[in-house]
Design an enzyme around this catalytic site. Structure first.
Site, PDB file in Angstrom:
ATOM      1  CB  SER A 178       6.899 -10.477   0.694  1.00 58.61           C
ATOM      2  OG  SER A 178       7.144 -10.743  -0.668  1.00 58.61           O
ATOM      3  CG  HIS A 206       6.371  -7.960   4.628  1.00 61.29           C
ATOM      4  ND1 HIS A 206       5.361  -8.823   4.978  1.00 61.29           N
ATOM      5  CD2 HIS A 206       6.385  -7.928   3.275  1.00 61.29           C
ATOM      6  CE1 HIS A 206       4.803  -9.305   3.880  1.00 61.29           C
ATOM      7  NE2 HIS A 206       5.397  -8.778   2.829  1.00 61.29           N
ATOM      8  CE  LYS A 237       1.193  -8.077   3.227  1.00 59.90           C
ATOM      9  NZ  LYS A 237       1.918  -7.769   2.004  1.00 59.90           N
TER      10      LYS A 237
HETATM   11  C1  LIG Z   1       1.380  -7.880   0.651  1.00 60.23           C
HETATM   12  C2  LIG Z   1       2.317  -7.039  -0.123  1.00 60.23           C
HETATM   13  C3  LIG Z   1       1.853  -6.031  -0.946  1.00 60.23           C
HETATM   14  C4  LIG Z   1       0.403  -5.868  -1.264  1.00 60.23           C
HETATM   15  O1  LIG Z   1      -0.281  -5.272  -0.209  1.00 60.23           O
HETATM   16  P1  LIG Z   1      -1.846  -5.526  -0.095  1.00 60.23           P
HETATM   17  O2  LIG Z   1      -2.303  -4.433   0.799  1.00 60.23           O
HETATM   18  O3  LIG Z   1      -1.997  -6.876   0.495  1.00 60.23           O
HETATM   19  O4  LIG Z   1      -2.409  -5.434  -1.469  1.00 60.23           O
HETATM   20  C5  LIG Z   1       2.766  -5.203  -1.540  1.00 60.23           C
HETATM   21  N1  LIG Z   1       4.096  -5.380  -1.353  1.00 60.23           N
HETATM   22  C6  LIG Z   1       4.569  -6.362  -0.578  1.00 60.23           C
HETATM   23  C7  LIG Z   1       6.035  -6.518  -0.415  1.00 60.23           C
HETATM   24  C8  LIG Z   1       3.691  -7.235   0.044  1.00 60.23           C
HETATM   25  O5  LIG Z   1       4.166  -8.233   0.771  1.00 60.23           O
END
Ligand SMILES: *Cc1c(COP(=O)(O)O)cnc(C)c1O
Length: 389
Positions: A178, A206, A237
């Site tokens: 991330s 991602h 996302k």
């Molecule tokens: C954003 C993210 C999460 C968390 O997801 P949310 O739905 O925002 O709680 C988990 N793992 C990774 C790698 C992330 O970037």
């Protein structure tokens, strides 16, 4: 109060340029965000496909609200799991090509719930050193023995796997990291896990929607399939909405359903958003141009950033980190860009390792090539200002 331990802690964070603050954004997210009096060109969000404010998906959410109301009313295992949740769960499993899936209210909850459900005391977890905080917390809460392996280092991982006596073993990794934007060697990880009788738990926060044919995610991107693979995808996302899911073999997903406390003891996901996600999946699969355009934006930025005094980490994904190093210097660069109308978040420890503070540039299909040119121009200008100072 000057003798409050909390005040002292806050002062210490301030001194280290580590104090975090909310930015209050007026109106919807997008490539332009309004903060106070300023409208800024933003490279901050994980809305990689530009779907968070997509009219078809907003309309689907509104239709879902009229049909199902606002709240689910209870947890999924009481009466919170409605037809629309069931439909979405089935769609998600088919979308990523796995037998079974289970919905969570966020990726954080999915990771914590999945790892704690699958692994426990006496088991061994092997965790990439740059894994997301939610994976780390899941590992800790599982009370399994946790072994960190150096980032993407298959040889070190293999050595650790060979050295464990635990019979239940789990390798846990982000797929697209991330804060770095690089990609785990998924086919090699899957093969290694099969050789060592380990389960592979991967987080595609991602990659889902961004990678693979029709945006089906990293498994499709690599053509990876394994009977020992458990997949977590997030829906806030690229999918533009909220929520997350775990998918994998039926018995593994069933065990998560039976014991993930973040699923069992939490109100079910809002049904209207599940309804919106059905449309989001249609748009993700249909609009190949969003992924093509995103790749063009990445290429434009990487070409434009050559010759800057800061280094872009090697990354083919829309996450393009510009490493500054020092916390205060990263904040100062973010400030200099903001003064030029461009918003890019400075990411500091503990989110990234000490000494690697960075600007996390994230691109969206909603950006234009001219937006990327404007970012590059602002970076050049800030670099010139720094040299002039
Ligand atoms: C954003 C993210 C999460 C968390 O997801 P949310 O739905 O925002 O709680 C988990 N793992 C990774 C790698 C992330 O970037």
């Amino acid at each position: 109060m000057s003798d409050s331990p909390f005040a002292a802690r806050l002062q210490e964070l301030e001194r280290q340029s580590l104090l975090r603050r909310h930015r209050v954004v007026a109106g919807p997210t997008g490539t332009r965000v309004r903060i106070g009096d300023a409208e800024l060109l933003a490279f901050c969000s994980n809305d990689y496909l530009g779907l968070a404010n997509h009219p078809e998906i907003v309309e689907a959410a509104a239709a879902g609200l009229r049909r199902y109301g606002v709240g689910a009313g209870s947890s999924a295992l009481v009466t919170g799991h409605m037809e629309v949740h069931e439909a979405l769960t089935g769609r998600l499993a088919r979308f990523v090509g796995l037998p079974s899936a289970l919905l969570f209210s966020s990726g954080y909850l999915a990771n914590v719930g999945t790892i704690t459900a699958l692994a426990g005391p006496g088991d061994a977890i092997f965790s990439d050193a740059l894994n997301h905080a939610s994976l780390i917390d899941g590992c800790r809460l599982s009370r399994a023995a946790v072994h960190r392996y150096p980032h993407r280092d298959l040889a070190a991982l293999e050595q650790q796997l060979a050295g464990t006596k635990a019979t239940a073993r789990f390798v846990v990794s982000d797929i697209v990291f991330s804060m770095d934007g690089d990609i785990a060697p998924l086919p090699e990880l899957a093969a290694l896990c099969e050789r060592h009788g380990a389960w592979l738990v991967v987080d595609d926060a991602h990659g889902f929607g961004v990678l693979g044919r029709e945006g089906r995610g990293s498994l499709a991107h690599f053509g990876v399939a394994s009977p020992r693979l458990v997949y977590v995808g997030t829906l806030g996302k690229a999918a533009g909405v909220a929520g997350a899911f775990v998918a994998g073999p039926r018995d593994a997903v069933e065990v998560v359903l039976q014991s993930a406390r973040t699923h069992i003891f939490s109100t079910a996901f809002p049904p209207a958003l599940a309804h919106a996600l059905l449309t989001s999946l249609d748009v993700i699969a249909r609009d190949e141009w969003r992924r093509t355009h995103l790749a063009a934006l990445v290429a434009r930025l990487r070409a434009g950033a050559k010759g800057l005094p800061w280094r872009l980490l090697p990354s083919e994904t829309p996450i393009q980190p510009l490493v500054v190093g020092d916390n205060a210097a990263a904040l100062a660069l973010a400030e200099a860009l903001r003064a030029r109308g461009v918003l890019v978040p400075a990411i500091r420890p503990p989110t990234v390792p000490p000494g690697t503070a960075r600007l996390r540039i994230s691109l969206s299909a909603a950006h234009t090539l001219e937006d990327v040119d404007a970012l590059v121009a602002a970076l050049r200008d800030a670099a010139a200002g720094r040299r002039g100072a």
